[in-house]
Design a protein around this motif. Sequence first.
Motif, PDB file in Angstrom:
ATOM      1  N   SER A 729     -34.843  31.312 -15.046  1.00  0.00           N
ATOM      2  CA  SER A 729     -35.952  31.333 -15.580  1.00  0.00           C
ATOM      3  C   SER A 729     -35.918  30.131 -16.704  1.00  0.00           C
ATOM      4  CB  SER A 729     -36.071  32.434 -16.218  1.00  0.00           C
ATOM      5  OG  SER A 729     -37.293  32.668 -16.918  1.00  0.00           O
ATOM      6  N   PRO A 730     -37.047  29.371 -16.900  1.00  0.00           N
ATOM      7  CA  PRO A 730     -38.150  29.265 -15.563  1.00  0.00           C
ATOM      8  C   PRO A 730     -37.736  29.144 -14.251  1.00  0.00           C
ATOM      9  CG  PRO A 730     -38.217  27.415 -17.208  1.00  0.00           C
ATOM     10  CD  PRO A 730     -37.174  28.297 -17.871  1.00  0.00           C
ATOM     11  N   ALA A 731     -38.174  29.087 -13.313  1.00  0.00           N
ATOM     12  CA  ALA A 731     -37.925  28.790 -11.983  1.00  0.00           C
ATOM     13  C   ALA A 731     -38.062  27.295 -11.845  1.00  0.00           C
ATOM     14  CB  ALA A 731     -38.877  29.382 -10.955  1.00  0.00           C
ATOM     15  N   VAL A 732     -37.320  26.816 -11.077  1.00  0.00           N
ATOM     16  CA  VAL A 732     -37.175  25.452 -10.621  1.00  0.00           C
ATOM     17  C   VAL A 732     -38.261  24.985  -9.585  1.00  0.00           C
ATOM     18  CG1 VAL A 732     -35.800  23.272  -9.626  1.00  0.00           C
ATOM     19  CG2 VAL A 732     -34.796  25.207 -11.133  1.00  0.00           C
ATOM     20  N   ASN A 733     -39.127  24.175  -9.825  1.00  0.00           N
ATOM     21  CA  ASN A 733     -40.197  23.586  -8.825  1.00  0.00           C
ATOM     22  C   ASN A 733     -39.690  22.490  -8.144  1.00  0.00           C
ATOM     23  OD1 ASN A 733     -42.566  22.144  -8.101  1.00  0.00           O
ATOM     24  ND2 ASN A 733     -43.665  23.703  -8.900  1.00  0.00           N
ATOM     25  N   LEU A 734     -39.801  22.647  -6.732  1.00  0.00           N
ATOM     26  CA  LEU A 734     -39.449  21.607  -5.718  1.00  0.00           C
ATOM     27  C   LEU A 734     -41.042  21.103  -5.239  1.00  0.00           C
ATOM     28  CD1 LEU A 734     -37.028  23.500  -5.728  1.00  0.00           C
ATOM     29  CD2 LEU A 734     -35.969  22.373  -4.023  1.00  0.00           C
ATOM     30  N   GLY A 735     -41.502  20.163  -5.777  1.00  0.00           N
ATOM     31  CA  GLY A 735     -42.409  19.257  -5.189  1.00  0.00           C
ATOM     32  C   GLY A 735     -43.605  20.174  -4.911  1.00  0.00           C
ATOM     33  N   ASP A 736     -43.794  21.090  -5.676  1.00  0.00           N
ATOM     34  CA  ASP A 736     -44.908  22.104  -5.522  1.00  0.00           C
ATOM     35  C   ASP A 736     -45.103  22.596  -4.385  1.00  0.00           C
ATOM     36  OD1 ASP A 736     -45.702  21.640  -8.005  1.00  0.00           O
ATOM     37  OD2 ASP A 736     -47.169  19.916  -7.518  1.00  0.00           O
ATOM     38  N   GLN A 737     -43.949  22.511  -3.602  1.00  0.00           N
ATOM     39  CA  GLN A 737     -43.797  23.438  -2.312  1.00  0.00           C
ATOM     40  C   GLN A 737     -43.114  24.760  -2.217  1.00  0.00           C
ATOM     41  OE1 GLN A 737     -44.369  21.335   1.284  1.00  0.00           O
ATOM     42  NE2 GLN A 737     -45.801  20.926  -0.404  1.00  0.00           N
ATOM     43  N   VAL A 738     -42.216  24.847  -3.157  1.00  0.00           N
ATOM     44  CA  VAL A 738     -41.262  25.906  -3.116  1.00  0.00           C
ATOM     45  C   VAL A 738     -40.507  26.090  -4.545  1.00  0.00           C
ATOM     46  CG1 VAL A 738     -39.067  24.899  -2.425  1.00  0.00           C
ATOM     47  CG2 VAL A 738     -39.611  27.449  -1.801  1.00  0.00           C
ATOM     48  N   GLU A 739     -40.306  27.243  -5.039  1.00  0.00           N
ATOM     49  CA  GLU A 739     -39.481  27.199  -6.212  1.00  0.00           C
ATOM     50  C   GLU A 739     -38.161  28.284  -6.037  1.00  0.00           C
ATOM     51  OE1 GLU A 739     -41.989  29.322  -9.172  1.00  0.00           O
ATOM     52  OE2 GLU A 739     -41.405  31.229  -8.486  1.00  0.00           O
ATOM     53  N   TYR A 843     -34.725  18.342   1.114  1.00  0.00           N
ATOM     54  CA  TYR A 843     -34.902  17.073   1.682  1.00  0.00           C
ATOM     55  C   TYR A 843     -35.572  16.972   3.136  1.00  0.00           C
ATOM     56  CZ  TYR A 843     -30.569  16.767   4.137  1.00  0.00           C
ATOM     57  OH  TYR A 843     -29.440  16.884   4.980  1.00  0.00           O
ATOM     58  N   ASP A 844     -36.386  15.940   3.373  1.00  0.00           N
ATOM     59  CA  ASP A 844     -36.882  15.745   4.734  1.00  0.00           C
ATOM     60  C   ASP A 844     -35.696  15.131   5.646  1.00  0.00           C
ATOM     61  OD1 ASP A 844     -38.312  15.093   7.013  1.00  0.00           O
ATOM     62  OD2 ASP A 844     -39.344  13.614   6.033  1.00  0.00           O
ATOM     63  N   LEU A 845     -35.235  15.622   6.662  1.00  0.00           N
ATOM     64  CA  LEU A 845     -34.370  15.165   7.351  1.00  0.00           C
ATOM     65  C   LEU A 845     -34.533  13.950   8.219  1.00  0.00           C
ATOM     66  CD1 LEU A 845     -31.778  15.944   8.405  1.00  0.00           C
ATOM     67  CD2 LEU A 845     -32.641  16.937  10.692  1.00  0.00           C
ATOM     68  N   GLU A 846     -35.751  13.665   8.206  1.00  0.00           N
ATOM     69  CA  GLU A 846     -36.004  12.141   8.941  1.00  0.00           C
ATOM     70  C   GLU A 846     -36.068  11.352   8.010  1.00  0.00           C
ATOM     71  OE1 GLU A 846     -39.844  12.238  11.188  1.00  0.00           O
ATOM     72  OE2 GLU A 846     -39.044  13.820  12.635  1.00  0.00           O
ATOM     73  N   SER A 847     -36.583  11.290   7.004  1.00  0.00           N
ATOM     74  CA  SER A 847     -36.561  10.307   5.867  1.00  0.00           C
ATOM     75  C   SER A 847     -35.555  10.270   4.935  1.00  0.00           C
ATOM     76  CB  SER A 847     -37.949  10.297   5.020  1.00  0.00           C
ATOM     77  OG  SER A 847     -38.205  11.488   4.212  1.00  0.00           O
ATOM     78  N   LEU A 848     -34.886  11.470   4.718  1.00  0.00           N
ATOM     79  CA  LEU A 848     -33.780  11.612   4.007  1.00  0.00           C
ATOM     80  C   LEU A 848     -34.205  11.786   2.428  1.00  0.00           C
ATOM     81  CD1 LEU A 848     -30.627   9.771   5.390  1.00  0.00           C
ATOM     82  CD2 LEU A 848     -31.476  12.058   5.684  1.00  0.00           C
ATOM     83  N   GLN A 849     -35.761  11.874   2.197  1.00  0.00           N
ATOM     84  CA  GLN A 849     -36.320  11.911   0.924  1.00  0.00           C
ATOM     85  C   GLN A 849     -36.245  13.267   0.286  1.00  0.00           C
ATOM     86  OE1 GLN A 849     -37.714   9.326  -0.514  1.00  0.00           O
ATOM     87  NE2 GLN A 849     -38.166  10.267  -2.406  1.00  0.00           N
ATOM     88  N   ARG A 850     -35.775  13.349  -0.880  1.00  0.00           N
ATOM     89  CA  ARG A 850     -35.458  14.640  -1.289  1.00  0.00           C
ATOM     90  C   ARG A 850     -36.907  15.090  -2.246  1.00  0.00           C
ATOM     91  NH1 ARG A 850     -29.542  14.564  -4.640  1.00  0.00           N
ATOM     92  NH2 ARG A 850     -28.228  14.635  -2.723  1.00  0.00           N
ATOM     93  N   LEU A 851     -37.126  16.348  -2.246  1.00  0.00           N
ATOM     94  CA  LEU A 851     -38.141  16.825  -3.097  1.00  0.00           C
ATOM     95  C   LEU A 851     -37.773  16.610  -4.745  1.00  0.00           C
ATOM     96  CD1 LEU A 851     -39.425  19.777  -1.406  1.00  0.00           C
ATOM     97  CD2 LEU A 851     -40.430  17.658  -1.233  1.00  0.00           C
ATOM     98  N   PRO A 852     -38.634  16.180  -5.578  1.00  0.00           N
ATOM     99  CA  PRO A 852     -38.511  16.058  -7.012  1.00  0.00           C
ATOM    100  C   PRO A 852     -38.689  17.502  -7.529  1.00  0.00           C
ATOM    101  CG  PRO A 852     -40.816  15.253  -6.501  1.00  0.00           C
ATOM    102  CD  PRO A 852     -39.976  15.576  -5.027  1.00  0.00           C
ATOM    103  N   MET A 853     -37.824  17.607  -8.614  1.00  0.00           N
ATOM    104  CA  MET A 853     -37.683  18.905  -9.439  1.00  0.00           C
ATOM    105  C   MET A 853     -38.484  18.823 -10.688  1.00  0.00           C
ATOM    106  SD  MET A 853     -34.124  20.059  -8.212  1.00  0.00           S
ATOM    107  CE  MET A 853     -33.474  20.287  -6.600  1.00  0.00           C
ATOM    108  N   THR A 854     -38.994  19.981 -10.913  1.00  0.00           N
ATOM    109  CA  THR A 854     -39.375  20.051 -12.432  1.00  0.00           C
ATOM    110  C   THR A 854     -38.743  21.650 -12.807  1.00  0.00           C
ATOM    111  OG1 THR A 854     -41.837  20.989 -11.861  1.00  0.00           O
ATOM    112  CG2 THR A 854     -41.175  18.628 -12.473  1.00  0.00           C
ATOM    113  N   GLN A 855     -38.788  21.639 -14.320  1.00  0.00           N
ATOM    114  CA  GLN A 855     -38.503  22.956 -14.680  1.00  0.00           C
ATOM    115  C   GLN A 855     -38.978  23.281 -16.083  1.00  0.00           C
ATOM    116  OE1 GLN A 855     -34.414  24.026 -15.381  1.00  0.00           O
ATOM    117  NE2 GLN A 855     -34.566  26.208 -14.956  1.00  0.00           N
ATOM    118  N   GLY A 856     -39.864  24.278 -15.978  1.00  0.00           N
ATOM    119  CA  GLY A 856     -40.871  24.337 -17.478  1.00  0.00           C
ATOM    120  C   GLY A 856     -41.332  23.021 -17.822  1.00  0.00           C
ATOM    121  N   GLN A 857     -42.229  22.381 -16.406  1.00  0.00           N
ATOM    122  CA  GLN A 857     -43.138  21.306 -16.580  1.00  0.00           C
ATOM    123  C   GLN A 857     -42.187  19.991 -17.139  1.00  0.00           C
ATOM    124  OE1 GLN A 857     -46.359  21.773 -15.869  1.00  0.00           O
ATOM    125  NE2 GLN A 857     -45.786  23.717 -15.611  1.00  0.00           N
ATOM    126  N   LYS A 858     -40.878  20.171 -16.909  1.00  0.00           N
ATOM    127  CA  LYS A 858     -39.994  19.028 -17.371  1.00  0.00           C
ATOM    128  C   LYS A 858     -39.367  18.564 -16.202  1.00  0.00           C
ATOM    129  CE  LYS A 858     -36.151  17.611 -20.278  1.00  0.00           C
ATOM    130  NZ  LYS A 858     -35.188  18.014 -21.502  1.00  0.00           N
TER     131      LYS A 858
END
Length: 876
Positions: A729-739, A843-858
């Motif tokens: 808490s607060p939850a970790v946001n991964l690219g607005d896809q999942v927390e 991350y996306d397996l094809e591009s190896l691009q990781r999802l950016p993270m935010t926690q508490g809007q940071k």
Amino acid sequence: MLENINRAEAGLPVASTAGKAIAQRQSRVGAHTRLATLIAVAVVALAIWLPRAFQLDHFVTIDESKWLVRAGNFYQAVDSRTYENTFQHGHPGVTIMYAGLAGYLWRFPDYIEKVGSQQLWSDEFAQALESNGHQPIDMLAAGRTFIVLFNVIALSVAFVYAINLLGFLPALLGFLLIAFDPFQTALSRFLHPDSLLSPFMLLAAFALMHYLFAGRRLRDLIVAGAVTGLAMLTKTPAIFLLPLAGLFCLIELADQITSRPGWRWREFLRWSSLSRILRTLLIWGGVAALVFVTLWPAMWVAPWQTISQVFGISAFYATSGHGSPVFFNGTIYNGNPGADFYPINFLWRTTPVVMLGILLLIPGFWLTRRIQDRRVRLTALGIASMAFFFMVFMSLGAKKFDRYLLPVFMPVDLLAALGLAMVAQRLFQARSLAWMRGLTIALLAVAVGAQAWQSLPLFPYYMDYYNPVMGGPAKAPDVMFIGWGEGLDEAARYLNDTIDVKTNTVASWYERGPFSYFYKGLSTPDERIWEADYSVLYRHQWQRELPTRRMLSNFDQLTPEKSIWLNDMEYVRVYDMQKAPPADYMVEWNDALRLVFYENDSGSVYPGMWYDVNLFFLKTAPVDVNYNMLMRVVNPAGDELIKVDEWPKGWPTTQLQVGQVLTDVRHGLFISEVTPVGPYRIEVSFYDPATFDRLPARSVRTGQPAADPYVLDYMVVGDWPLAPAGRISPAVNLGDQVELYGADLVQPDGTTRKLDDVTVAPGESLTLRLNWKALDFIYQDYTVFVHLVGPDGRPIVQGDSQPMHGFIPTSYWPPHQKMADDHMLTIPADAAPGEYRLLVGWYDLESLQRLPMTQGQKAIGDAYQVATVTVQAAAR
């Protein structure tokens, strides 16, 4: 003088000229009172009628098209004297069918001659009306007109009783609050049992209280019994009036006994007291039964069968819950949504004015000493009991909708009015401040105006009201089950104005009635979206994930041509399917058997319940083998829970015609009582029963091979996943896809604990449980990385895999879905002792691009440290 006044008030002769003057003055006062009452009744009747009587043909709710058919069948059964056919449903809805019958007599008097037979709820019924020059919506509006009329009559009579029981000002204020109550106004306009149950129950309660608390006039008891019979003919929850009547009798008895000095408890058990109650209930119940039997012809010819069907259906609804998932407070339920459903729904559906009045009720009694008025005291207790115990009564049933609670709203409105009026009357008593009288009247007028302002601007979509105190339309979709068909009419009007209705077919949710009554072309239910030119999605669908999560995900990737908004809430989306690619769930086996659509239950199911899967197949090419369809439900370990192995719908595939659609390949899957909680996936494949060779499958959208077996969807049994011990808490946001909202250490016995003081030795393993929650539809299959990183920033061990090792790919996760994802790491035998960071991410397996993270809007990068792991020195 005093004697003359008393005799005049009692209607007895007086002894002098002065006495005659007093009698005349009393007569004038009585005439003025009667005139004021008549004017007030007219005002209340008009206030009730005006918000309800217009634009009754503007939209249709979900069940009303069924009741229009049932009303026609009721009419036909009465006319043909096949009285057993006046039983149309277990609700039983008899008064609703009378209203519909009156509508037929008014607008289509030769209905029997032109239609004249029992009809099914089908497109053919609407076509039969249209072929005779009558639109279904016009017939529905005619029936609704009588529903409004019955509401006006019942509530106006109840108002007269309320004047004598509560006083003029509280009764007038209360019924004006009822007149403009948005939820009551909305439901009192529909050809549906909920529209008449509440006014009949309120009138029955007030007539009985008037008999008990205000003089025991026999006519009041007869009215109470007759209206109770009408309520029972309307909907079976009116059976609540039976114990309520007994409670009212006990309230009256208790008041009589406790008002006498030196009373004793044993007085309640005296035969004179009990026989009085029994006599009252027998007369009341006898009149109710007489009305029930007299007005329902099915009771004339098959009384026991009729009664058993009514209570059998009611018992089924009460115990089995909803036939389809229901959304409440952010969760999808299959079955009972819980004991807090009705209290929370009430708060969302009531108004700020009513909430204020309830808060003022107790101080109002204290300020005015009004509690000393016997009638007011007993009536307030009676209607409070009615509201409270009806909420408790309805909470006992498994099937719950907000509208089922409607009989609570009018009693609460009256209690609120009593609170407001008593405080106002206390201000009247400030004689030294005469200006306060006018101000108080103005404040009460403001209260009525504020109540009207909550509803009238929404006309005719009163159902779209949600209490601003609770968050209003901005927050309601997160809590409340939104919509009952309204808005689909606007979608139909939009399409009528923008497309060629003669050449375009539209697939719509709640198609029959809410959409078809307004669309001028050909419409079809939503399961035919794969062949429709346009598709109309409703709010219920994305709240309840119906008909499937994957279909909604597919639409989420498309841009709607039109969105329909009511009261700042999106209700409907219209899509041009001619521009849309094939849905990503469409697969084709052996280039011959194509899955074009499927339906399945959403939300959690529980052991002992049924889970429905319904498949639609299109044959696209000839086949020379009768293939078997194999459907399996398996857990993450591959253990089989359910297996279906058969020809699809029992049809030999060689006998299907090319282009033929095999619809409703329906399977009811029983979830055994011993089924472990957790996720299960549904797999589908085809094979040759002679050789057991599987048929190859490909994606219709991409043409690429599909996995074998094909993962159709998944289901969750029981309450899974459990809440994590280590909540983030607060939850970790991964690219607005999942927390990421939790991370635990799984211990050898399967229990979990927080990731505190994690110590391992080289060669040992640790299992990490990550708790994910989808924030939106996820269009691709992501991979989770779990890295144990040393001081030099390099991982000494890592475990990368799709969540749950690909058992349920992330592209299958709908918004709000929670998943528990286990990853095991084995510490290398040569690992140096020290502290290591345990990092996770996607991350996306094809591009190896990781999802950016935010926690508490940071922003916190693209890897989150869930724990510090201490690696001990290797044993020597």
